[in-house]
Design a protein around this motif. Sequence first.
Motif: not given
Length: 138
Positions: A70-71, A76-81, A110-114
Motif C-alpha cells: 500500500k506504500a 488503482v496505482v498498485r494494480n497498474k504497477v 514505482a508509482a511514478e516510474a515510466s
Amino acid sequence: MLAAAQRLRRSTDFAAAVRGGRRAGRGAVVVHLTVPVTADPTTSTSPKPARDTGAEQASVPARAGFVVSKAVGNAVVRNKVRRRLRALVRERLAALPTGSTLVVRALPAAAEASYPRLAADLDAAVAVARSPRERRSR
C-alpha cells in the motif's frame, strides 16, 4: 498473464525466496532471486544416471511473484504497477535458469516510474542478483 506453473501463489514460496535468495535493489524495484544448485554428475555417489536429475530439473519452470504494498499507492496505482511488472517479467522469465524463483517487490518510486525505467531497473536488479557473490576480505 503468466502461466499457472510460472506463478508464485503460496506465502511459503514467497518466504523461501525472500529468505534464501539473493537480494538486489535498483531504482523502483527490489528482486529476490533463488537459483537451484545443479548437482555435478562427477561427484554424485548414487547409482542413478546423471541424466535423470537433469530431466527432473528441466521440467520445473522458472517462477515469479510480485509484492506491491500500500506504500506504492491506492489500489488503482498498485494494480497498474503490478501489471507493468508482470509484463516485464513475462518477457524475461525464459532467460532465467529452470527452477529459479523470482520475487519482485515494488518500491513507492514505482508509482511514478515510466515503463522503460521499470524495465531498466528490473534488468539491472536481476543482473546483480544473478552475478556470483564476491568474497570480501576483512
